[in-house]
Design a protein around this motif. Structure first.
Motif, PDB file in Angstrom:
ATOM      1  N   THR A  18       0.838  -1.207   0.000  1.00 47.14           N
ATOM      2  CA  THR A  18       0.000   0.000   0.000  1.00 47.14           C
ATOM      3  C   THR A  18       0.872   1.255   0.000  1.00 47.14           C
ATOM      4  OG1 THR A  18      -1.693  -1.208   1.197  1.00 47.14           O
ATOM      5  CG2 THR A  18      -1.868   1.187   1.249  1.00 47.14           C
ATOM      6  N   ILE A  19       1.939   1.234   0.781  1.00 45.66           N
ATOM      7  CA  ILE A  19       2.845   2.397   0.827  1.00 45.66           C
ATOM      8  C   ILE A  19       3.460   2.621  -0.557  1.00 45.66           C
ATOM      9  CG2 ILE A  19       5.042   3.257   1.758  1.00 45.66           C
ATOM     10  CD1 ILE A  19       4.334   1.712   4.363  1.00 45.66           C
ATOM     11  N   ALA A  20       3.989   1.543  -1.136  1.00 45.97           N
ATOM     12  CA  ALA A  20       4.644   1.660  -2.445  1.00 45.97           C
ATOM     13  C   ALA A  20       3.663   2.183  -3.497  1.00 45.97           C
ATOM     14  CB  ALA A  20       5.221   0.305  -2.866  1.00 45.97           C
ATOM     15  N   LEU A  21       2.437   1.663  -3.447  1.00 47.55           N
ATOM     16  CA  LEU A  21       1.418   2.082  -4.420  1.00 47.55           C
ATOM     17  C   LEU A  21       1.034   3.550  -4.202  1.00 47.55           C
ATOM     18  CD1 LEU A  21      -0.421   1.146  -6.735  1.00 47.55           C
ATOM     19  CD2 LEU A  21      -2.080   0.377  -5.032  1.00 47.55           C
ATOM     20  N   ALA A  22       0.869   3.942  -2.947  1.00 43.51           N
ATOM     21  CA  ALA A  22       0.513   5.336  -2.638  1.00 43.51           C
ATOM     22  C   ALA A  22       1.621   6.281  -3.109  1.00 43.51           C
ATOM     23  CB  ALA A  22       0.270   5.495  -1.145  1.00 43.51           C
ATOM     24  N   LEU A  23       2.875   5.880  -2.906  1.00 44.26           N
ATOM     25  CA  LEU A  23       4.002   6.721  -3.345  1.00 44.26           C
ATOM     26  C   LEU A  23       3.993   6.866  -4.868  1.00 44.26           C
ATOM     27  CD1 LEU A  23       6.902   5.406  -1.033  1.00 44.26           C
ATOM     28  CD2 LEU A  23       5.718   7.591  -0.856  1.00 44.26           C
ATOM     29  N   ALA A  24       3.741   5.747  -5.561  1.00 49.25           N
ATOM     30  CA  ALA A  24       3.730   5.772  -7.030  1.00 49.25           C
ATOM     31  C   ALA A  24       2.582   6.645  -7.538  1.00 49.25           C
ATOM     32  CB  ALA A  24       3.603   4.352  -7.570  1.00 49.25           C
ATOM     33  N   GLU A  25       1.397   6.457  -6.981  1.00 52.09           N
ATOM     34  CA  GLU A  25       0.234   7.229  -7.445  1.00 52.09           C
ATOM     35  C   GLU A  25       0.388   8.705  -7.113  1.00 52.09           C
ATOM     36  OE1 GLU A  25      -3.443   5.515  -6.141  1.00 52.09           O
ATOM     37  OE2 GLU A  25      -3.166   3.687  -7.318  1.00 52.09           O
ATOM     38  N   GLU A  26       0.966   8.994  -5.947  1.00 52.25           N
ATOM     39  CA  GLU A  26       1.178  10.389  -5.566  1.00 52.25           C
ATOM     40  C   GLU A  26       2.139  11.054  -6.558  1.00 52.25           C
ATOM     41  OE1 GLU A  26       3.123  13.583  -2.919  1.00 52.25           O
ATOM     42  OE2 GLU A  26       4.093  11.777  -3.588  1.00 52.25           O
ATOM     43  N   ALA A  27       3.152  10.297  -7.004  1.00 55.30           N
ATOM     44  CA  ALA A  27       4.121  10.836  -7.973  1.00 55.30           C
ATOM     45  C   ALA A  27       3.436  11.103  -9.312  1.00 55.30           C
ATOM     46  CB  ALA A  27       5.276   9.856  -8.144  1.00 55.30           C
ATOM     47  N   ILE A  28       2.546  10.197  -9.712  1.00 46.94           N
ATOM     48  CA  ILE A  28       1.823  10.385 -10.982  1.00 46.94           C
ATOM     49  C   ILE A  28       0.953  11.643 -10.906  1.00 46.94           C
ATOM     50  CG2 ILE A  28       0.005   9.408 -12.475  1.00 46.94           C
ATOM     51  CD1 ILE A  28       1.070   6.603 -11.637  1.00 46.94           C
ATOM     52  N   GLU A  29       0.224  11.780  -9.796  1.00 42.59           N
ATOM     53  CA  GLU A  29      -0.665  12.945  -9.647  1.00 42.59           C
ATOM     54  C   GLU A  29       0.132  14.248  -9.588  1.00 42.59           C
ATOM     55  OE1 GLU A  29      -3.037  11.872  -6.223  1.00 42.59           O
ATOM     56  OE2 GLU A  29      -3.815  10.120  -7.298  1.00 42.59           O
ATOM     57  N   ARG A  30       1.275  14.208  -8.938  1.00 49.86           N
ATOM     58  CA  ARG A  30       2.130  15.400  -8.852  1.00 49.86           C
ATOM     59  C   ARG A  30       2.614  15.789 -10.246  1.00 49.86           C
ATOM     60  NH1 ARG A  30       7.284  14.376  -6.939  1.00 49.86           N
ATOM     61  NH2 ARG A  30       6.402  12.747  -5.617  1.00 49.86           N
ATOM     62  N   GLU A  31       2.996  14.782 -11.020  1.00 51.51           N
ATOM     63  CA  GLU A  31       3.489  15.006 -12.366  1.00 51.51           C
ATOM     64  C   GLU A  31       2.391  15.595 -13.253  1.00 51.51           C
ATOM     65  OE1 GLU A  31       6.475  15.008 -13.380  1.00 51.51           O
ATOM     66  OE2 GLU A  31       5.867  15.483 -15.427  1.00 51.51           O
ATOM     67  N   GLN A  32       1.163  15.058 -13.090  1.00 52.45           N
ATOM     68  CA  GLN A  32       0.028  15.567 -13.882  1.00 52.45           C
ATOM     69  C   GLN A  32      -0.220  17.049 -13.575  1.00 52.45           C
ATOM     70  OE1 GLN A  32      -2.982  12.792 -12.820  1.00 52.45           O
ATOM     71  NE2 GLN A  32      -2.691  11.521 -14.639  1.00 52.45           N
ATOM     72  N   LYS A  33      -0.098  17.372 -12.277  1.00 54.15           N
ATOM     73  CA  LYS A  33      -0.320  18.755 -11.849  1.00 54.15           C
ATOM     74  C   LYS A  33       0.723  19.682 -12.487  1.00 54.15           C
ATOM     75  CE  LYS A  33      -1.189  21.338  -7.653  1.00 54.15           C
ATOM     76  NZ  LYS A  33      -0.712  21.497  -6.301  1.00 54.15           N
ATOM     77  N   PHE A  34       1.968  19.217 -12.509  1.00 49.48           N
ATOM     78  CA  PHE A  34       3.036  20.016 -13.140  1.00 49.48           C
ATOM     79  C   PHE A  34       2.710  20.277 -14.608  1.00 49.48           C
ATOM     80  CE2 PHE A  34       6.380  18.422  -9.896  1.00 49.48           C
ATOM     81  CZ  PHE A  34       6.198  19.552  -9.114  1.00 49.48           C
ATOM     82  N   ARG A  35       2.252  19.205 -15.268  1.00 49.11           N
ATOM     83  CA  ARG A  35       1.935  19.353 -16.705  1.00 49.11           C
ATOM     84  C   ARG A  35       0.811  20.358 -16.911  1.00 49.11           C
ATOM     85  NH1 ARG A  35       2.357  13.299 -19.367  1.00 49.11           N
ATOM     86  NH2 ARG A  35       4.318  12.794 -18.368  1.00 49.11           N
ATOM     87  N   GLU A  36      -0.196  20.257 -16.032  1.00 46.70           N
ATOM     88  CA  GLU A  36      -1.318  21.202 -16.148  1.00 46.70           C
ATOM     89  C   GLU A  36      -0.846  22.643 -15.938  1.00 46.70           C
ATOM     90  OE1 GLU A  36      -4.439  17.898 -14.450  1.00 46.70           O
ATOM     91  OE2 GLU A  36      -4.117  19.727 -13.270  1.00 46.70           O
ATOM     92  N   GLU A  37       0.209  22.792 -15.153  1.00 49.08           N
ATOM     93  CA  GLU A  37       0.747  24.143 -14.905  1.00 49.08           C
ATOM     94  C   GLU A  37       1.703  24.592 -16.011  1.00 49.08           C
ATOM     95  OE1 GLU A  37       2.494  23.765 -11.042  1.00 49.08           O
ATOM     96  OE2 GLU A  37       0.560  23.768 -10.017  1.00 49.08           O
TER      97      GLU A  37
END
Lengths: 607, 78
Positions: free
Chosen positions: A254-273
């Motif tokens: 769960t930790i590994a998955l949360a870290l991976a998904e959080e990184a994806i969402e962070r990256e998406q946010k950067f792209r949107e910006e």
């Protein structure tokens, strides 16, 4: 001619006050020949406070058979096996010479946990039991019993329950520790599989009662992931230090998955910006603590390699390393997600960090690199265990005093974030299995609540009755005899329980030197009485070492022993305080006196 | 007298002296054999089985992280 009888006995696990020390015996006595066949489910340890009891743990009386089925790899289900190898060494040696072996029937992850225990307790490899790997849905036969393992969900991978069919056709389902929520690693609970088994008839259903007083169904790791991601969003600009129980492998996922998904969402946010596209960069997961490293090795050995699983699930590469590795040291502090042992404030990774004694993780070093103002987040991803409240609170306080931002969830009031899920069935899960059996079993099912205190077991009985099943509560040391699906008798062996007290005289887990006592426990008065000491043959050692190289000093030298004995005789009478201090030491003479006293009392009671 | 595969604790100590930054959570058995072969005092030509190598790694892990094994079960965990 006597009738054939199927029996079930709880040697441990139905304790009045503590959960643990599970051991359940299933027997069949042939009416014609009188031959009795026995198998055992689980042989675990019962944890205790050595300062209070004089023992490291207790284990149930020795199994009276050579086939043990294991439900999962937690200590309260497997912790007795290494001690069994000590106590039955001579007998098992003779059996091996005849080509007979003690066989442990278990899933791969449980086998890894048992091997770890055998190694740690100094059992030579030549003496290890034979492991027979079981697979959910694949029936097999042991000692005349037909066994059908089925997958269940628990906080450790590869947990199973069993349907055990006696030679007379009596079918008994034992759930092991379970919940019905899905688990991320391996197989988990499956309504359909349980229904299929029930369709063949279930006469007795032995149910885990541990969390039965909790309402609803126990949550799964999916909810924990949501909570973890919420907390990660609040944890920017600094390292995260978390505490996890080592065998909670689903939580590691769960930790590994949360870290991976959080990184994806962070990256998406950067792209949107409007930032240029880049690969998601999750924090590096850094493991600190022996038990966590061993758990990861066991996971890899069983095909649960987290990097591969996360890559498959998210497409993201995640790094998981040990805290002493170069990668860990080279990772910038704000990219680190530490996973540490010692969730309850015991002498392990987290406490050492808080007190500045951890040789790999230093708050000062991180601040020297990341800046004095860099936030450091400390999260306990395991709820406080009853009895550990003071240590748990003290641990959080130490981190706060060190300037860290903490989140230690409470066991007793609602929490802001969900970062922990129990592995045990709540009332809703218990109702679910009862309902499946009531709807599918062609004959009546009797529920026997196990693995819980009396209140928890009573609640399971109530739930069973609400679902049109009969139910009956049995304490430890009760033998229940049945013909088909009818209970014909049960016998209470004794009001007091019998346990084996395990005492490491060295108090050193790396070189344990065990003494085993027969201990009677009176559930009413809560008094423990040592009635005897087991004699056992020590494990053979290499020729160049002395046979008793691991023994505590007073045990090594016979001459010195005699001198000590002579000195004792010359000494004035000891005070009660001195005796209390000396309690952990074995004292055969004292045991004899106590044994005589117990016999006297028993005779006086007319036993 | 040289070290051999049954000298679990001594091997683990020698390995820690030489290779303290080894990540033991993922160390493969082939790699362990190479590291052990690099110890001057090691003098054993037998091929160890997986359980023996795991015993060495386990002993080594407890040198790197000297703490008691977690006692995990329903008596102290949910």
């Amino acid at each position: 001619m006597a009738e054939s009888v199927t029996s079930w006995k709880s040697a441990g696990g139905n304790n009045p006050d503590h959960i643990g020390g599970n051991g359940y015996e299933f027997s069949y006595t042939d009416g014609e020949t009188g031959e009795k066949k026995t198998i055992q489910v689980d042989y675990g340890s019962l944890f205790c406070d050595k300062k209070q009891t004089g023992y490291d743990c207790f284990i149930p009386t020795l199994p009276n058979c050579d086939d043990i089925l294991i439900t999962h790899g937690h200590e309260d289900h497997i912790g007795g096996i290494a001690h069994l190898m000590n106590l039955r060494r001579k007998e098992l040696e003779e059996k091996r010479a005849r080509g007979e072996n003690l066989t442990i029937h278990c899933t791969p992850f449980a086998r890894e946990m048992i091997k770890k225990d055998l190694q740690g307790n100094g059992i030579p490899k030549e003496e290890w039991p034979v492991f027979d790997i079981v697979e959910p849905g694949k029936p097999f036969e042991v000692n005349g019993f037909k066994i059908e393992p089925f997958a269940i969900s628990h906080s450790i991978p590869d947990a199973v329950g069993y349907v055990i069919e006696s030679p007379d056709g009596t079918r008994m389902m034992t759930t092991g520790d379970f919940k019905t929520a899905q688990v991320p690693l391996g197989q988990g609970w499956d309504d359909k599989q349980i229904a299929e088994l029930a369709k063949k008839g279930i006469d007795y259903l032995f149910i885990d009662s541990t969390s039965s007083i909790q309402q609803g169904e126990t949550i799964g790791e999916a909810e924990v992931k949501t909570g973890l991601k919420e907390i990660l969003k609040q944890s920017q600009g600094g390292p995260v230090i978390s505490g996890v129980i080592s065998s909670s492998c689903h939580r590691l996922h769960t930790i590994a998955l949360a870290l991976a998904e959080e990184a994806i969402e962070r990256e998406q946010k950067f792209r949107e910006e409007g930032w240029p596209a880049a690969e998601p960069q999750p924090r590096v997961m850094i493991l600190d603590g022996a038990s966590l490293l061993l758990a990861r090795r066991a996971m890899n050995a069983c095909g649960y390699k987290l990097e591969d699983i996360i890559k498959k699930e998210t497409g993201v590469d995640i790094k998981i390393v040990a805290s002493n590795s170069k990668t860990a040291h080279r990772t910038p502090p704000d990219q680190r997600f530490y996973v540490c042992t010692g969730t309850q404030g015991e002498e392990a990774s987290l406490l050492k960090i808080a007190e500045g004694r951890n040789k790999e993780i230093s708050l000062d070093e991180m601040r020297a690199v990341g800046g004095e103002d860099m936030p450091i987040y400390v999260y306990d991803l395991q709820s406080c265990i009853p009895g550990s409240e003071a240590k748990h609170q003290a641990l959080e306080e130490k981190f706060k005093q060190a300037g860290c931002k903490t989140y230690f969830p409470s066991r007793y009031k609602p929490n802001e974030y969900t970062v922990h899920a129990s592995g045990h069935a709540s009332a809703g899960d218990v109702a679910k299995i009862c309902k499946i059996c009531a709807e599918n079993s062609p004959r009546p099912t009797m529920v026997v609540p196990i693995h819980g205190d009396p209140q928890q077991r009573r609640n399971v009985m109530k739930i069973a009755q609400e679902n049109d099943l009969t139910a009956c509560i049995f304490p430890n040391m009760v033998e229940m005899n049945s013909l088909g699906n009818k209970v014909i008798s049960w016998e209470v062996a004794d009001k007091s329980e019998e346990w084996i007290g395990v005492n490491d005289l060295n108090n050193d887990f790396r070189r344990p030197y065990y003494m085993y006592d027969k201990v009677e426990y009176d559930a009413e008065t809560k008094q423990r009485i040592k009635t005897d000491t087991y004699k056992y043959k020590k494990a053979p050692r290499k020729p160049k070492e002395e046979e008793n190289a691991d023994a505590p000093k007073e045990e090594i030298n016979e001459t010195e022993k005699k001198n000590v004995s002579a000195r004792k005789k010359a000494e004035p009478k000891r005070s009660e305080k001195d005796d209390a201090k000396a309690q952990p030491k074995a004292d055969k003479n004292n045991a004899d006196v106590i044994a005589q006293e117990v016999m006297k009392r028993k005779r006086a009671k007319g036993k | 007298m040289g070290l051999n595969w049954s000298d679990i604790d001594n091997l683990a100590q020698e390995l820690e002296k030489r290779y303290p930054e080894t990540d033991l959570s993922v160390l493969e058995h082939d790699e362990l054999r190479k590291l052990v072969a690099g110890i001057d005092e090691f003098d054993d030509k037998t091929v160890p089985d997986d359980d023996t190598m795991e015993s060495v790694i386990r002993a080594w892990i407890y040198i790197q992280f000297p703490e008691e094994p977690e006692k995990v079960g329903s008596g102290n965990i949910d």
